[in-house]
Design a protein around this motif. Structure first.
Motif, mmCIF file in Angstrom:
data_model
loop_
_atom_site.group_PDB
_atom_site.id
_atom_site.type_symbol
_atom_site.label_atom_id
_atom_site.label_comp_id
_atom_site.label_asym_id
_atom_site.label_seq_id
_atom_site.Cartn_x
_atom_site.Cartn_y
_atom_site.Cartn_z
ATOM 1 N N ALA A 68 0.853 -1.189 0.000
ATOM 2 C CA ALA A 68 0.000 0.000 0.000
ATOM 3 C C ALA A 68 0.890 1.241 0.000
ATOM 4 N N ASP A 69 0.357 2.373 -0.407
ATOM 5 C CA ASP A 69 1.139 3.615 -0.480
ATOM 6 C C ASP A 69 1.733 4.031 0.861
ATOM 7 N N TYR A 70 1.063 3.706 1.947
ATOM 8 C CA TYR A 70 1.542 4.114 3.276
ATOM 9 C C TYR A 70 2.537 3.114 3.877
ATOM 10 N N GLU A 71 2.780 2.006 3.224
ATOM 11 C CA GLU A 71 3.707 0.991 3.730
ATOM 12 C C GLU A 71 5.104 1.193 3.150
ATOM 13 N N ARG A 72 6.105 0.754 3.906
ATOM 14 C CA ARG A 72 7.500 0.837 3.491
ATOM 15 C C ARG A 72 8.139 -0.536 3.607
ATOM 16 N N ILE A 73 9.120 -0.793 2.766
ATOM 17 C CA ILE A 73 9.886 -2.033 2.810
ATOM 18 C C ILE A 73 11.136 -1.769 3.637
ATOM 19 N N VAL A 74 11.361 -2.602 4.645
ATOM 20 C CA VAL A 74 12.597 -2.517 5.421
ATOM 21 C C VAL A 74 13.296 -3.862 5.369
ATOM 22 N N VAL A 75 14.606 -3.820 5.436
ATOM 23 C CA VAL A 75 15.418 -5.033 5.381
ATOM 24 C C VAL A 75 16.073 -5.230 6.747
ATOM 25 N N ILE A 76 15.989 -6.470 7.244
ATOM 26 C CA ILE A 76 16.706 -6.839 8.458
ATOM 27 C C ILE A 76 17.672 -7.959 8.100
#
Length: 82
Positions: free
Chosen positions: A59-67
């Motif tokens: 969704a537009d309000y979501e972000r991808i983060v990497v751990i």
């Protein structure tokens, strides 16, 4: 003003210092929230990875983060089965 977000209940896995981050420069982490959801601290990678997602991936309000893999593997023991 009251927050609309749930509270952090606990960290899953080992603290970053136990995973070798002594300077605080690499501190991915996973936390369980009071509503049963999880919060993740990681490296923001939305611009780099967004083109690789399926069309229904974010969704537009979501972000991808990497751990790191190590962060998730060490958290595995604390993640409930249900």
């Amino acid at each position: 003003m009251e927050s609309t977000f749930p509270c952090i209940v606990r960290r899953l896995g080992d603290p970053p210092r136990q995973r070798g981050s002594v300077t605080g420069s690499s501190c991915p982490d996973i936390f369980e929230l009071s509503d049963g959801n999880f919060a993740v601290i990681g490296t923001e990678a939305t611009a780099a990875l967004d083109p690789e997602l399926p069309t229904d991936g974010r969704a537009d309000y979501e972000r991808i983060v990497v751990i790191t893999r190590e962060t998730l593997l060490r958290a595995k023991r604390d993640i409930p089965d249900a």
